[in-house]
Design a protein around this motif. Structure first.
Motif, PDB file in Angstrom:
ATOM      1  N   SER A 156       0.848  -1.193   0.000  1.00 40.12           N
ATOM      2  CA  SER A 156       0.000   0.000   0.000  1.00 40.12           C
ATOM      3  C   SER A 156       0.885   1.246   0.000  1.00 40.12           C
ATOM      4  CB  SER A 156      -0.879  -0.004   1.245  1.00 40.12           C
ATOM      5  OG  SER A 156      -0.070   0.132   2.382  1.00 40.12           O
ATOM      6  N   MET A 159       3.070   1.678   3.062  1.00 40.92           N
ATOM      7  CA  MET A 159       4.107   0.639   3.092  1.00 40.92           C
ATOM      8  C   MET A 159       5.218   0.966   2.097  1.00 40.92           C
ATOM      9  SD  MET A 159       3.853  -1.677   5.248  1.00 40.92           S
ATOM     10  CE  MET A 159       2.718  -2.239   6.470  1.00 40.92           C
ATOM     11  N   ASP A 186      -2.568   9.499   3.551  1.00 44.94           N
ATOM     12  CA  ASP A 186      -3.658   9.875   4.451  1.00 44.94           C
ATOM     13  C   ASP A 186      -3.122  10.333   5.802  1.00 44.94           C
ATOM     14  OD1 ASP A 186      -6.144   9.489   3.174  1.00 44.94           O
ATOM     15  OD2 ASP A 186      -5.677   7.365   3.068  1.00 44.94           O
ATOM     16  N   VAL A 187      -3.931  11.122   6.530  1.00 41.83           N
ATOM     17  CA  VAL A 187      -3.442  11.644   7.813  1.00 41.83           C
ATOM     18  C   VAL A 187      -3.003  10.569   8.781  1.00 41.83           C
ATOM     19  CG1 VAL A 187      -4.253  13.986   8.156  1.00 41.83           C
ATOM     20  CG2 VAL A 187      -5.857  12.097   8.399  1.00 41.83           C
ATOM     21  N   THR A 188      -3.760   9.461   8.850  1.00 41.37           N
ATOM     22  CA  THR A 188      -3.385   8.435   9.829  1.00 41.37           C
ATOM     23  C   THR A 188      -2.062   7.784   9.436  1.00 41.37           C
ATOM     24  OG1 THR A 188      -4.738   6.819   8.668  1.00 41.37           O
ATOM     25  CG2 THR A 188      -5.751   7.912  10.520  1.00 41.37           C
ATOM     26  N   GLN A 190       0.178   9.311   7.535  1.00 39.55           N
ATOM     27  CA  GLN A 190       1.156  10.387   7.718  1.00 39.55           C
ATOM     28  C   GLN A 190       1.687  10.375   9.152  1.00 39.55           C
ATOM     29  OE1 GLN A 190       0.718  14.504   6.206  1.00 39.55           O
ATOM     30  NE2 GLN A 190       0.384  15.087   8.308  1.00 39.55           N
ATOM     31  N   ALA A 191       0.773  10.192  10.109  1.00 36.67           N
ATOM     32  CA  ALA A 191       1.190  10.152  11.510  1.00 36.67           C
ATOM     33  C   ALA A 191       2.172   9.010  11.733  1.00 36.67           C
ATOM     34  CB  ALA A 191      -0.033  10.004  12.410  1.00 36.67           C
ATOM     35  N   GLN A 192       1.887   7.846  11.140  1.00 38.97           N
ATOM     36  CA  GLN A 192       2.806   6.698  11.283  1.00 38.97           C
ATOM     37  C   GLN A 192       4.190   7.029  10.733  1.00 38.97           C
ATOM     38  OE1 GLN A 192       1.065   3.529   9.002  1.00 38.97           O
ATOM     39  NE2 GLN A 192      -0.696   3.256  10.327  1.00 38.97           N
TER      40      GLN A 192
ATOM     41  N   GLU B  51     -10.483   8.509   5.181  1.00 43.64           N
ATOM     42  CA  GLU B  51      -9.241   8.281   4.449  1.00 43.64           C
ATOM     43  C   GLU B  51      -9.543   7.900   3.006  1.00 43.64           C
ATOM     44  OE1 GLU B  51      -6.125   6.151   7.080  1.00 43.64           O
ATOM     45  OE2 GLU B  51      -8.076   5.506   7.733  1.00 43.64           O
ATOM     46  N   SER B  52      -8.506   7.862   2.186  1.00 40.98           N
ATOM     47  CA  SER B  52      -8.759   7.454   0.812  1.00 40.98           C
ATOM     48  C   SER B  52      -9.253   6.012   0.808  1.00 40.98           C
ATOM     49  CB  SER B  52      -7.516   7.600  -0.059  1.00 40.98           C
ATOM     50  OG  SER B  52      -6.371   7.258   0.648  1.00 40.98           O
ATOM     51  N   HIS B 215     -10.264  15.407   3.155  1.00 47.72           N
ATOM     52  CA  HIS B 215      -9.635  14.558   4.152  1.00 47.72           C
ATOM     53  C   HIS B 215      -8.984  15.421   5.233  1.00 47.72           C
ATOM     54  CE1 HIS B 215      -6.415  15.320   1.214  1.00 47.72           C
ATOM     55  NE2 HIS B 215      -5.690  15.448   2.308  1.00 47.72           N
ATOM     56  N   LEU B 256      -8.300   9.902  13.921  1.00 54.29           N
ATOM     57  CA  LEU B 256      -8.205  10.821  12.793  1.00 54.29           C
ATOM     58  C   LEU B 256      -7.889  12.234  13.290  1.00 54.29           C
ATOM     59  CD1 LEU B 256      -8.710  10.036   9.854  1.00 54.29           C
ATOM     60  CD2 LEU B 256     -11.025  10.892  10.069  1.00 54.29           C
ATOM     61  N   ALA B 259      -4.402  12.562  14.585  1.00 52.67           N
ATOM     62  CA  ALA B 259      -3.352  12.452  13.563  1.00 52.67           C
ATOM     63  C   ALA B 259      -3.062  13.777  12.867  1.00 52.67           C
ATOM     64  CB  ALA B 259      -3.745  11.407  12.529  1.00 52.67           C
ATOM     65  N   ARG B 273      -0.215  11.027  20.671  1.00 49.01           N
ATOM     66  CA  ARG B 273      -0.915  10.796  19.412  1.00 49.01           C
ATOM     67  C   ARG B 273      -1.362   9.342  19.361  1.00 49.01           C
ATOM     68  NH1 ARG B 273       2.091  13.501  15.069  1.00 49.01           N
ATOM     69  NH2 ARG B 273       0.428  15.008  15.214  1.00 49.01           N
ATOM     70  N   VAL B 275      -1.620   6.513  17.197  1.00 46.36           N
ATOM     71  CA  VAL B 275      -1.196   6.080  15.865  1.00 46.36           C
ATOM     72  C   VAL B 275      -1.864   4.745  15.569  1.00 46.36           C
ATOM     73  CG1 VAL B 275       0.735   5.455  14.401  1.00 46.36           C
ATOM     74  CG2 VAL B 275       0.971   7.329  15.999  1.00 46.36           C
ATOM     75  N   ASP B 279      -3.122  -0.357   7.620  1.00 47.87           N
ATOM     76  CA  ASP B 279      -3.884   0.412   6.645  1.00 47.87           C
ATOM     77  C   ASP B 279      -5.344   0.019   6.741  1.00 47.87           C
ATOM     78  OD1 ASP B 279      -1.667   1.693   5.195  1.00 47.87           O
ATOM     79  OD2 ASP B 279      -1.111  -0.374   4.748  1.00 47.87           O
ATOM     80  N   ARG B 295      -8.185  -2.460  13.723  1.00 45.72           N
ATOM     81  CA  ARG B 295      -7.254  -1.363  14.012  1.00 45.72           C
ATOM     82  C   ARG B 295      -7.614  -0.627  15.290  1.00 45.72           C
ATOM     83  NH1 ARG B 295      -7.115   2.490   8.997  1.00 45.72           N
ATOM     84  NH2 ARG B 295      -4.990   2.981   9.594  1.00 45.72           N
TER      85      ARG B 295
END
Lengths: 324, 326
Positions: A156, A159, A186-188, A190-192, B51-52, B215, B256, B259, B273, B275, B279, B295
């Motif tokens: 992805s 990854m 994506d923001v989540t 991006q945070a990772q 998210e996308s 987003h 969300l 983040a 945060r 995290v 995915d 998740r």
């Protein structure tokens, strides 16, 4: 001695439609282990600055007109290709915005990951593969021994950016240049990735140049920030001061136009007009036509960076004259 | 509600996946939108975030009937769009327009601004050809472009100006509802602020209803009255924008919100945060039960049994069975 010292860098693009002064006199220093954020809108020259250091500017049409970029005693802009190869890709690594297009779709990631090792280190393929698996582990890809043989399309977006980071860090560089590495994510995710870069930076004690247009990303990650506009640095200082006491009108305007800092529903502050056309000569301050503080003298005098407090440089002549 | 203008009633949009060429077989379905119900009032701005791959763009296309609904109904001003004939649908679409993300791709490079803005007027026979220039000029003024640029082509404009043209095109037929799919994501911060102000102004002055997809939560919070958070084709939290974003209840919304990097180094360095690991899962084989459970930091055995319905809690609707406990 700083790890990287850039002085008076000018990178111009000579095209049929004129000469674009993409980077026009940029100087900065970077210490070992430091994180520097370069912020600016598209076309401000932040990427071209780093591409020039990495030797990635297509020449022609681009040309490095003047300047030096000294890394550990070697001027990257003037040294022989052989000297440059000893540094670029080994001691300075770069990651790019779009992990979808910066990996080769035809090669398994194992081949792509070990390539820098085989080129830069005297190492057997087998040893290199072991090292690559350790790196994949370090960037948080589970089941590395199996996934190392995957093709890029089997990962992805997040990854793939991890694979890119593993590839960049496999030679244990002293400097990592990250060109908007999270913009496409994506923001989540991006945070990772931001957490990952922070952790690895500590582990490897690297310096990082982080190019972004997102002031939010900078605030959590960088020690120092420099703001670029129209090919020049307009303000540079430590992150806290930049956010709490910005001096240059462009930095202030940029901050005011971010929605999250405004009370809900309030009219957002906007910067009128557009960034200047870099193919035309600019007289005086490049930001003056859009600046609410501009005076006639702003169009006449060429602004220079000067220190307004310890470690805080900015390039507005009205601030320098003590007027605002 | 009497003043509901757009109603989504358990809308589902599934895409079949086929395998093989000669012996073509259906191999599965992508459940892009999987049971979304939403009532939008006249003059309201509803933000749609996720998210996308969460189905927000497919939902927008489904509302416009650019992709057919698999089940459920899209009701605009009392008419069920999914049951209309092609001709009736063309007529109904006058009331429903869209602004796309990338103004570099959504404008025809061979059409001048005048051609682009006059086309909807001509297609729908809104006004005689002689009146078109006047109409186009007033549209351009409305979005802050000088009418003297009418004969220019898209490449002569900057990104922000192109997005203004795209907005003017959406306004040409005086629609009741505009759907904006990430209209500012491709723009720089300073230009983004200009477009957000323009949209807010248009909503206020023309009484437009706006479905704003993004987003970026801070942008959504700024412009929206209500916000719907989507995850894997379903709405997981829905309520007043400030309430949801300042005090999120669903574990996904919390992650969300946490983040988003805030442009304040003090807050940014001190806060913890959340995290999320991994995915978003594939919408072809969504996880059983609550689709967020693989998740989720608060997962329990019972979360894996069934997808929780939206329930009322603390001034918003949340789809989490552990709401109130966590």
């Amino acid at each position: 001695m700083p790890l990287l010292s850039v002085k008076d860098l000018r990178t111009w693009f000579h095209t049929r439609n004129g000469t674009y002064r993409a980077v026009d006199g940029v100087s900065f220093n970077l210490e070992a282990g430091e994180t520097l954020g370069i912020v600016g809108e598209s076309g401000s020259g932040k990427s071209v600055t780093c591409y020039s250091i990495m030797g990635l500017v297509p020449q022609p049409p681009g040309r490095i007109e003047s300047g030096t970029a000294v890394f550990d005693g070697v001027d990257l802009l003037r040294c022989t290709p052989k000297e440059a190869r000893q540094i670029r890709g080994k001691r300075i690594a770069m990651i790019f915005q779009d992990p979808m297009t910066s990996l080769n779709p035809y090669l398994r990631i194992s081949d792509q990951l070990i390539e820098p090792l085989l080129i830069h280190n005297e190492i057997s393929r087998k040893q290199a593969l072991t090292r690559a698996m350790e790196m994949l582990d370090a960037v948080g890809i589970n089941d590395a021994s199996k996934r190392i043989h995957y093709f890029p399309h089997e990962f992805s977006g997040g990854m793939r950016q991890r694979v890119m980071i593993a590839m960049a860090l496999i030679t244990q560089p002293e400097l990592l240049i990250a060109d908007e590495p999270t913009t496409a994510l994506d923001v989540t995710v991006q945070a990772q990735i931001l957490e990952l870069i922070k952790r690895l930076q500590k582990e490897f004690n690297m310096a990082v140049i982080f190019i972004t247009h997102d002031l939010g990303v900078v605030s959590g990650l960088c020690d120092r920030v420099q703001v670029m506009y129209a090919g020049r640095i307009v303000e540079t200082t430590d992150t806290r001061t930049l956010f709490h006491k910005p001096r240059h009108p462009y930095t202030r305007a940029l901050q005011q136009s971010i929605p999250s800092l405004q009370p809900k529903g309030a009219r957002l502050f906007t910067i009128p007009g557009m960034p200047p056309d870099l193919s035309k000569p600019i007289s005086g301050c490049a930001f003056a036509p859009r600046c609410s503080f501009a005076r006639p003298k702003c169009m006449e005098r060429d602004p220079q960076l000067s220190e307004c407090a310890v470690g805080h440089m900015q390039a507005c002549i009205r601030v320098q004259d003590g007027e605002i | 509600m009497a003043d509901t203008i757009l109603e989504l009633n358990d809308v589902k949009t599934h895409f079949p996946i086929y395998k093989g060429f000669i012996l073509r077989k259906k191999a599965g379905t992508v459940r892009a939108v999987d049971g979304v119900s939403l009532k939008i009032r006249k003059g309201e701005v509803v933000g749609l975030v996720g998210e996308s791959g969460c189905g927000k763009s497919t939902l927008a296309r489904t509302i416009l009937q650019l992709v057919p609904t698999t089940a459920g109904a899209v009701i605009l001003g009392g008419r069920n769009l999914s049951s209309l004939s092609a001709r009736e649908l063309a007529e109904a679409r006058k009331g429903l327009q869209m602004v796309f993300q990338d103004p570099y791709a959504s404008l025809n490079p061979r059409m001048t601004v005048f051609d682009t803005l006059a086309e909807p007027l001509r297609v729908h026979g809104v006004c005689p050809a002689a009146e078109a220039p006047g109409r186009v000029a007033s549209l351009m003024e409305k979005v802050g472009l000088a009418p003297r640029f009418m004969q220019k082509y898209p490449h002569e404009f900057s990104g922000g100006q192109r997005q203004r043209i795209a907005i003017a095109r959406a306004l040409a037929l005086s629609p009741a509802v505009i759907i904006a799919d990430e209209p500012v994501s491709a723009l720089d911060v300073s230009i983004q602020a200009q477009i957000l102000n323009l949209l807010a102004e248009l909503v206020r002055e023309m009484g437009l209803t706006l479905v704003f997809i993004a987003h970026d939560l801070s942008v959504v919070k700024h412009i929206s009255d209500r916000v719907a958070v989507m995850y894997l084709g379903k709405i997981v939290e829905l309520g007043d924008a400030s309430t949801v974003i300042e005090r999120p209840q669903h574990p996904y919304t919390r992650a969300l919100v946490s983040a988003i990097p805030t442009p304040n180094p003090d807050i940014e360095r001190s806060r913890r945060r959340i995290v999320l690991p991994g995915d978003p899962p594939s919408p072809i084989h969504p996880p059983a039960g609550c689709t967020f459970h693989p998740r989720c930091p608060y997962v329990q055995e019972r979360c894996k049994l069934a997808f929780p319905p939206l329930v009322h809690h603390d001034g918003r609707e949340v789809a989490c069975i552990r709401v109130g406990e966590i």
